[in-house]
Design an enzyme around this catalytic site. Structure first.
Site, short mmCIF file in Angstrom:
data_model
loop_
_atom_site.label_atom_id
_atom_site.label_comp_id
_atom_site.label_asym_id
_atom_site.label_seq_id
_atom_site.Cartn_x
_atom_site.Cartn_y
_atom_site.Cartn_z
N ASP A 283 1.19 -3.98 8.52
CA ASP A 283 1.98 -2.95 8.04
C ASP A 283 3.63 -3.47 8.85
O ASP A 283 4.55 -3.52 9.37
CB ASP A 283 2.45 -1.60 8.39
CG ASP A 283 1.85 -1.06 6.88
OD1 ASP A 283 1.32 -1.79 5.71
OD2 ASP A 283 1.39 0.55 7.41
N LYS B 246 -6.24 -4.10 6.33
CA LYS B 246 -5.37 -3.26 5.11
C LYS B 246 -4.06 -4.30 5.38
O LYS B 246 -2.48 -4.84 5.91
CB LYS B 246 -4.89 -1.51 5.23
CG LYS B 246 -4.22 -1.44 3.73
CD LYS B 246 -4.31 0.37 3.99
CE LYS B 246 -2.67 0.42 4.66
NZ LYS B 246 -2.06 0.67 4.01
N THR C 230 -1.12 11.02 1.37
CA THR C 230 -1.15 11.81 2.70
C THR C 230 0.09 12.22 3.12
O THR C 230 -0.10 12.92 4.47
CB THR C 230 -2.12 10.48 4.24
OG1 THR C 230 -1.77 9.51 4.14
CG2 THR C 230 -3.15 10.53 3.82
N ASP D 96 1.00 1.87 -13.59
CA ASP D 96 1.46 1.35 -14.92
C ASP D 96 0.51 1.58 -16.16
O ASP D 96 -0.65 1.93 -15.69
CB ASP D 96 1.45 -0.26 -14.08
CG ASP D 96 3.08 -0.60 -15.10
OD1 ASP D 96 3.49 -0.17 -16.95
OD2 ASP D 96 4.22 -1.43 -15.30
N ILE D 97 1.09 0.59 -17.09
CA ILE D 97 0.07 1.33 -18.52
C ILE D 97 -1.21 0.63 -18.24
O ILE D 97 -1.84 -0.59 -17.36
CB ILE D 97 0.53 1.21 -19.76
CG1 ILE D 97 1.35 -0.76 -19.53
CG2 ILE D 97 2.23 2.17 -20.24
CD1 ILE D 97 2.03 -1.17 -20.89
N ASP E 123 -3.70 -3.44 -0.82
CA ASP E 123 -3.56 -2.24 -0.81
C ASP E 123 -1.97 -2.18 -1.27
O ASP E 123 -0.74 -1.79 -1.26
CB ASP E 123 -2.82 -1.06 0.84
CG ASP E 123 -2.53 0.42 0.33
OD1 ASP E 123 -2.96 0.67 -0.36
OD2 ASP E 123 -1.98 1.06 1.09
N LEU E 124 -2.30 -2.36 -2.77
CA LEU E 124 -1.05 -2.60 -3.31
C LEU E 124 -0.55 -1.45 -4.25
O LEU E 124 0.26 -1.21 -5.71
CB LEU E 124 -0.75 -3.99 -4.86
CG LEU E 124 -1.15 -4.99 -3.81
CD1 LEU E 124 -1.45 -6.63 -4.23
CD2 LEU E 124 0.04 -5.07 -2.69
N LYS E 125 -2.00 -0.45 -4.98
CA LYS E 125 -1.55 0.91 -5.17
C LYS E 125 -1.33 0.48 -6.99
O LYS E 125 -0.03 1.38 -7.27
CB LYS E 125 -0.93 2.09 -4.41
CG LYS E 125 -1.08 2.26 -3.31
CD LYS E 125 0.03 3.54 -2.87
CE LYS E 125 -0.25 4.08 -1.26
NZ LYS E 125 -0.44 2.53 0.27
N ARG F 137 -0.27 2.94 12.39
CA ARG F 137 1.12 2.45 14.20
C ARG F 137 -0.02 3.29 15.30
O ARG F 137 0.74 2.32 16.29
CB ARG F 137 2.45 3.60 13.15
CG ARG F 137 3.30 3.14 12.58
CD ARG F 137 4.14 3.71 11.64
NE ARG F 137 4.02 4.89 10.68
CZ ARG F 137 4.18 5.83 9.68
NH1 ARG F 137 5.89 5.83 9.37
NH2 ARG F 137 3.38 6.60 9.65
O1 C5P Z 1 0.91 3.57 9.92
P1 C5P Z 1 -0.17 4.34 9.25
O2 C5P Z 1 -0.64 5.11 10.08
O3 C5P Z 1 0.77 6.44 8.64
O4 C5P Z 1 0.06 3.68 7.96
C1 C5P Z 1 -0.95 4.55 7.20
C2 C5P Z 1 -1.06 3.12 6.01
O5 C5P Z 1 -2.13 4.04 5.10
C3 C5P Z 1 -0.32 2.56 5.62
O6 C5P Z 1 -0.14 1.36 5.18
C4 C5P Z 1 0.04 3.81 4.51
O7 C5P Z 1 0.83 2.89 3.27
C5 C5P Z 1 -0.86 3.62 3.88
N1 C5P Z 1 -1.57 4.95 2.83
C6 C5P Z 1 -1.26 6.16 2.93
N2 C5P Z 1 -1.71 7.49 2.58
C7 C5P Z 1 -2.27 6.97 1.31
C8 C5P Z 1 -2.16 5.42 0.87
C9 C5P Z 1 -2.17 5.11 1.34
O8 C5P Z 1 -0.93 6.55 4.88
N3 C5P Z 1 -2.42 8.38 0.23
#
Ligand code: C5P
Length: 234
Positions: A10, A32, A119, A64-65, A59-61, A211
């Site tokens: 990130d 990722k 999460t 949409d339709i 990871d673009l999640k 992180r």
């Molecule tokens: O920094 P951290 O360990 O919290 O990063 C978690 C990564 O996982 C982030 O890039 C976040 O966008 C992604 N993520 C998440 N929960 C989800 C899906 C993806 O934290 N359900």
């Protein structure tokens, strides 16, 4: 299912990302690429990291339709990533359109994974903001079953839910689990968290760690600690 640690890169730019990956001399961690980096740099960062020999979870999640998601997945299928994702809350028709769009003419495709509940979502938010009266576990299980019925390969969920997802959808159905922290580490905006070691015990297939590695004084040793605690049998 082989277990692995996926590093969430990130970062806001290309140089920062490549400098970070350059720390991993002789190693090619699974990485990722999320919205921040993809929107900042564009698809070429995917190709550049892939060409360096890394596996990539894009990871673009998408949410949409069905028509829009299906066509967007068709574009993403050209990027040659290993895994990509969408929100299961977009429902079955959208997930089937995504799978069809992602499948290349030769029948190959990246793994497709559905986000169940982020999460960062707490049981309280589920009830009061999303107006879902089922428990977190039941909601995640139900979304996972929908994804499995549509032919998807697995889900993103908290490590705390990995076991119940496998019980409901089988051990071959992949659980990709963010929300991982070292014991005593800063939780930040995550709510449903656990340690790499506990994630292994709970049956996660892949942990996504951002992180705790990227903000560490020594990212390589933080990554190796994750590998040791999550992948290696002790
Ligand atoms: O920094 P951290 O360990 O919290 O990063 C978690 C990564 O996982 C982030 O890039 C976040 O966008 C992604 N993520 C998440 N929960 C989800 C899906 C993806 O934290 N359900």
């Amino acid at each position: 299912m082989g277990k692995d640690v996926i590093i969430a890169c990130d970062f806001a730019g290309r140089n920062e990302t490549l400098d970070f990956l350059g720390l991993f001399v002789g190693k090619k961690p699974f990485v990722k690429i999320g919205m921040e980096l993809f929107y900042a740099v564009g698809p070429e960062i995917v190709c550049e990291i892939k060409n360096r020999g890394h596996k990539i979870f894009l990871d673009l999640k998408l949410h949409d339709i069905p028509n829009t998601v299906g066509k967007a997945m068709k574009v993403l299928s050209n990027l040659n990533v290993d895994m990509c994702n969408l929100h299961a809350s977009g429902c079955s028709e959208m997930m089937r359109a995504a799978l069809s769009g992602l499948t290349r003419p030769d029948g190959t495709r990246p793994l497709l994974i559905a986000v169940t509940q982020l999460t960062s979502i707490t049981p309280q938010m589920l009830k009061t903001e999303l107006l879902i009266n089922s428990s977190m576990n039941d909601t995640v299980i139900s979304y996972a079953k929908n994804a499995a019925a549509c032919g998807l390969d697995g889900v993103v969920c908290s490590p705390l839910e990995a076991g119940v997802v496998h019980n409901a959808c089988g051990t071959q159905f992949i659980t990709v689990t963010p929300g991982v922290r070292f014991a005593g580490g800063d939780v930040g905006d995550q709510a449903r968290v656990t340690t790499p070691e506990r994630a292994r015990e709970l049956g996660s297939d892949y942990i996504v760690v951002g992180r705790p590695i990227t903000a560490s004084d020594n990212p390589v040793s933080a990554y190796e600690r994750c590998i040791k605690d999550f992948v290696s049998e002790v």
